[in-house]
Design an enzyme around this catalytic site. Sequence first.
Site, PDB file in Angstrom:
ATOM      1  N   SER A 149       0.849  -1.198   0.000  1.00 33.90           N
ATOM      2  CA  SER A 149       0.000   0.000   0.000  1.00 33.90           C
ATOM      3  C   SER A 149       0.881   1.244   0.000  1.00 33.90           C
ATOM      4  O   SER A 149       0.529   2.261  -0.589  1.00 33.90           O
ATOM      5  CB  SER A 149      -0.949   0.004   1.194  1.00 33.90           C
ATOM      6  OG  SER A 149      -0.235  -0.174   2.392  1.00 33.90           O
ATOM      7  N   THR A 199       8.605   4.258  17.986  1.00 28.61           N
ATOM      8  CA  THR A 199       8.979   5.603  17.531  1.00 28.61           C
ATOM      9  C   THR A 199       9.155   6.594  18.679  1.00 28.61           C
ATOM     10  O   THR A 199       8.492   6.459  19.727  1.00 28.61           O
ATOM     11  CB  THR A 199       7.897   6.141  16.576  1.00 28.61           C
ATOM     12  OG1 THR A 199       8.126   7.537  16.330  1.00 28.61           O
ATOM     13  CG2 THR A 199       6.503   6.025  17.150  1.00 28.61           C
ATOM     14  N   TYR A 249      -0.754   8.912  15.447  1.00 24.85           N
ATOM     15  CA  TYR A 249       0.326   7.980  15.081  1.00 24.85           C
ATOM     16  C   TYR A 249       1.101   7.549  16.334  1.00 24.85           C
ATOM     17  O   TYR A 249       1.276   6.353  16.593  1.00 24.85           O
ATOM     18  CB  TYR A 249       1.266   8.650  14.069  1.00 24.85           C
ATOM     19  CG  TYR A 249       2.558   7.898  13.847  1.00 24.85           C
ATOM     20  CD1 TYR A 249       2.553   6.642  13.256  1.00 24.85           C
ATOM     21  CD2 TYR A 249       3.782   8.446  14.243  1.00 24.85           C
ATOM     22  CE1 TYR A 249       3.737   5.940  13.064  1.00 24.85           C
ATOM     23  CE2 TYR A 249       4.969   7.749  14.051  1.00 24.85           C
ATOM     24  CZ  TYR A 249       4.941   6.498  13.465  1.00 24.85           C
ATOM     25  OH  TYR A 249       6.115   5.816  13.280  1.00 24.85           O
ATOM     26  N   LYS A 298       1.339   3.721  18.278  1.00 26.07           N
ATOM     27  CA  LYS A 298       2.603   3.002  18.520  1.00 26.07           C
ATOM     28  C   LYS A 298       2.787   2.746  20.023  1.00 26.07           C
ATOM     29  O   LYS A 298       3.301   1.698  20.428  1.00 26.07           O
ATOM     30  CB  LYS A 298       3.779   3.801  17.950  1.00 26.07           C
ATOM     31  CG  LYS A 298       3.828   3.797  16.426  1.00 26.07           C
ATOM     32  CD  LYS A 298       4.392   2.471  15.890  1.00 26.07           C
ATOM     33  CE  LYS A 298       4.517   2.452  14.388  1.00 26.07           C
ATOM     34  NZ  LYS A 298       5.252   1.289  13.875  1.00 26.07           N
ATOM     35  N   PHE A 315      14.336   7.612  16.294  1.00 31.54           N
ATOM     36  CA  PHE A 315      14.275   9.053  16.164  1.00 31.54           C
ATOM     37  C   PHE A 315      14.206   9.333  14.644  1.00 31.54           C
ATOM     38  O   PHE A 315      13.343   8.785  13.990  1.00 31.54           O
ATOM     39  CB  PHE A 315      15.398   9.712  16.977  1.00 31.54           C
ATOM     40  CG  PHE A 315      15.008   9.718  18.455  1.00 31.54           C
ATOM     41  CD1 PHE A 315      14.860   8.528  19.162  1.00 31.54           C
ATOM     42  CD2 PHE A 315      14.685  10.898  19.106  1.00 31.54           C
ATOM     43  CE1 PHE A 315      14.411   8.509  20.481  1.00 31.54           C
ATOM     44  CE2 PHE A 315      14.244  10.902  20.429  1.00 31.54           C
ATOM     45  CZ  PHE A 315      14.099   9.704  21.106  1.00 31.54           C
ATOM     46  N   ASN A 316      15.063  10.111  14.035  1.00 32.42           N
ATOM     47  CA  ASN A 316      14.880  10.414  12.596  1.00 32.42           C
ATOM     48  C   ASN A 316      15.769   9.533  11.734  1.00 32.42           C
ATOM     49  O   ASN A 316      16.989   9.728  11.707  1.00 32.42           O
ATOM     50  CB  ASN A 316      15.152  11.889  12.345  1.00 32.42           C
ATOM     51  CG  ASN A 316      14.016  12.749  12.863  1.00 32.42           C
ATOM     52  OD1 ASN A 316      13.763  12.764  14.066  1.00 32.42           O
ATOM     53  ND2 ASN A 316      13.323  13.421  11.984  1.00 32.42           N
ATOM     54  N   ARG A 362      16.666  17.780  15.368  1.00 30.15           N
ATOM     55  CA  ARG A 362      16.302  16.360  15.392  1.00 30.15           C
ATOM     56  C   ARG A 362      17.566  15.522  15.524  1.00 30.15           C
ATOM     57  O   ARG A 362      18.671  15.957  15.176  1.00 30.15           O
ATOM     58  CB  ARG A 362      15.595  15.949  14.082  1.00 30.15           C
ATOM     59  CG  ARG A 362      14.240  16.595  13.871  1.00 30.15           C
ATOM     60  CD  ARG A 362      13.200  15.989  14.814  1.00 30.15           C
ATOM     61  NE  ARG A 362      11.898  16.585  14.614  1.00 30.15           N
ATOM     62  CZ  ARG A 362      11.479  17.705  15.219  1.00 30.15           C
ATOM     63  NH1 ARG A 362      12.274  18.344  16.047  1.00 30.15           N
ATOM     64  NH2 ARG A 362      10.257  18.158  15.005  1.00 30.15           N
TER      65      ARG A 362
HETATM   66  N1  UFG Z   1      11.212  19.768   7.674  1.00 30.88           N
HETATM   67  C1  UFG Z   1      11.218  20.912   6.916  1.00 30.88           C
HETATM   68  N2  UFG Z   1      10.832  20.826   5.610  1.00 30.88           N
HETATM   69  C2  UFG Z   1      10.447  19.643   5.031  1.00 30.88           C
HETATM   70  C3  UFG Z   1      10.457  18.457   5.827  1.00 30.88           C
HETATM   71  C4  UFG Z   1      10.837  18.572   7.141  1.00 30.88           C
HETATM   72  O1  UFG Z   1      11.531  21.998   7.407  1.00 30.88           O
HETATM   73  O2  UFG Z   1      10.113  19.616   3.836  1.00 30.88           O
HETATM   74  C5  UFG Z   1      11.633  19.846   9.089  1.00 30.88           C
HETATM   75  C6  UFG Z   1      10.546  19.417  10.057  1.00 30.88           C
HETATM   76  O3  UFG Z   1       9.752  20.523  10.423  1.00 30.88           O
HETATM   77  C7  UFG Z   1      11.386  18.850  11.208  1.00 30.88           C
HETATM   78  C8  UFG Z   1      12.604  18.271  10.538  1.00 30.88           C
HETATM   79  O4  UFG Z   1      12.672  18.906   9.261  1.00 30.88           O
HETATM   80  O5  UFG Z   1      11.773  19.886  12.049  1.00 30.88           O
HETATM   81  C9  UFG Z   1      12.539  16.777  10.333  1.00 30.88           C
HETATM   82  O6  UFG Z   1      11.296  16.468   9.719  1.00 30.88           O
HETATM   83  P1  UFG Z   1      10.943  15.035   9.118  1.00 30.88           P
HETATM   84  O7  UFG Z   1       9.606  15.143   8.489  1.00 30.88           O
HETATM   85  O8  UFG Z   1      12.084  14.569   8.277  1.00 30.88           O
HETATM   86  O9  UFG Z   1      10.900  14.104  10.386  1.00 30.88           O
HETATM   87  P2  UFG Z   1       9.991  14.237  11.711  1.00 30.88           P
HETATM   88  O10 UFG Z   1      10.893  14.721  12.787  1.00 30.88           O
HETATM   89  O11 UFG Z   1       8.751  14.991  11.512  1.00 30.88           O
HETATM   90  O12 UFG Z   1       9.490  12.751  11.842  1.00 30.88           O
HETATM   91  C10 UFG Z   1      10.218  11.698  12.375  1.00 30.88           C
HETATM   92  C11 UFG Z   1       9.713  10.398  11.786  1.00 30.88           C
HETATM   93  C12 UFG Z   1       8.290  10.145  12.226  1.00 30.88           C
HETATM   94  C13 UFG Z   1       8.204  10.203  13.719  1.00 30.88           C
HETATM   95  C14 UFG Z   1       8.744  11.519  14.227  1.00 30.88           C
HETATM   96  C15 UFG Z   1       8.794  11.524  15.717  1.00 30.88           C
HETATM   97  O13 UFG Z   1       9.787  10.445  10.389  1.00 30.88           O
HETATM   98  O14 UFG Z   1       7.886   8.867  11.792  1.00 30.88           O
HETATM   99  O15 UFG Z   1      10.077  11.706  13.757  1.00 30.88           O
HETATM  100  O16 UFG Z   1       8.583  12.795  16.191  1.00 30.88           O
HETATM  101  F1  UFG Z   1       6.929  10.094  14.129  1.00 30.88           F
END
Ligand code: UFG
Length: 321
Positions: free
Chosen positions: A34, A115, A139, A143, A166-167, A218
């Site tokens: 999916s 997560t 989400y 989890k 984490f990331n 992050r």
């Molecule tokens: N960001 C941008 N522009 C973008 C994408 C991201 O500025 O186009 C910033 C986000 O605001 C964040 C950082 O980059 O500050 C990292 O963002 P990501 O989307 O890459 O990752 P997240 O921290 O949102 O998400 C990750 C995992 C999720 C999990 C989360 C836990 O991918 O599955 O951490 O908080 F749930």
Amino acid sequence: MRVLVTGGAGYIGSTAVAILLERGYEVTVLDDCSTGHFESVPSSAKFISGSILDSKALAEALADCAAVIHFAAKSIVGESVEKPDLYHEVNVEGTRRLLDEMARLGVSKLVFSSTAATYGEPEIIPITEESPTVPTSPYGRTKLEVDQMITAESRLGLAAVSLRYFNVAGAFNSKSGWLTERHSPETHLIPNLLRASVANPLKVFGNDWPTADGTCIRDYVHVVDLIDAHILALEKLTASKHEIINLGSGGGYSVTQVIDAAAKVVGSDIPTQISARRSGDPAVLIADISKAKKVLGWIPTRNIKDMVSDTWKSQNASASK
Ligand code: UFG
């Protein structure tokens, strides 16, 4: 030993499958494609097309398996706010059915993809496994519910480890080529910034956060280091025990620092545009990884430059196919 990898056609799951095979494990993949991609599954894995909600597909997939690494899930934070019932159905109910089939068939080893989103907005940085779990999205809540379900199951004999990512970033260059991150839509920072152009700049979600440069911080961990931790966990599983372990690098990078690292890798500036904050983003998330070091003997070895550079190579390889 044969391992069932649920979600083995996804970004992290397919990397796990390729590394497990290269280390001599036999692998069965259960994926409904999916969000994953059948082409990402190495041909030497046994592939079962189906959902974790389908008990018959689960039983077929579990045949001859001694352990399960469970990645299959819905995993986009923003989407989970719009579709909480779907997230509950797939993540919680799907895992319930997996655990029931495992118990019925006597498969008693599980590594679960949890997560950092289970912690929510942290009070104290770095985040330890003892930190409060107050998820801020459906989400994260699903989890956390699964982690609690697994703890209950471990009291009945299940040997389990939940790994709280984490990331996750970077890519794996497998024997059959680069495995690349291919989400649609892509929400993650590193693949997005590598695709940015003057016409379509990277949106930086806020530069007014309470951090040194105003952008979110992050903790990025390379997908190959992450899978190494899964294999260590698989080898250390203990009956009737459920360990919860953070996986990050133990340090943080701001969005601006990641953009700067990427500009060095690609040799040119990354076009950016400051945009509004993305709802649900915490300012800072950094893992305390001392438990992973102590319990698993795991040390991540790849840095942010490696993560950007490997993602870049994997994107170029898939573009030239
Ligand atoms: N960001 C941008 N522009 C973008 C994408 C991201 O500025 O186009 C910033 C986000 O605001 C964040 C950082 O980059 O500050 C990292 O963002 P990501 O989307 O890459 O990752 P997240 O921290 O949102 O998400 C990750 C995992 C999720 C999990 C989360 C836990 O991918 O599955 O951490 O908080 F749930």
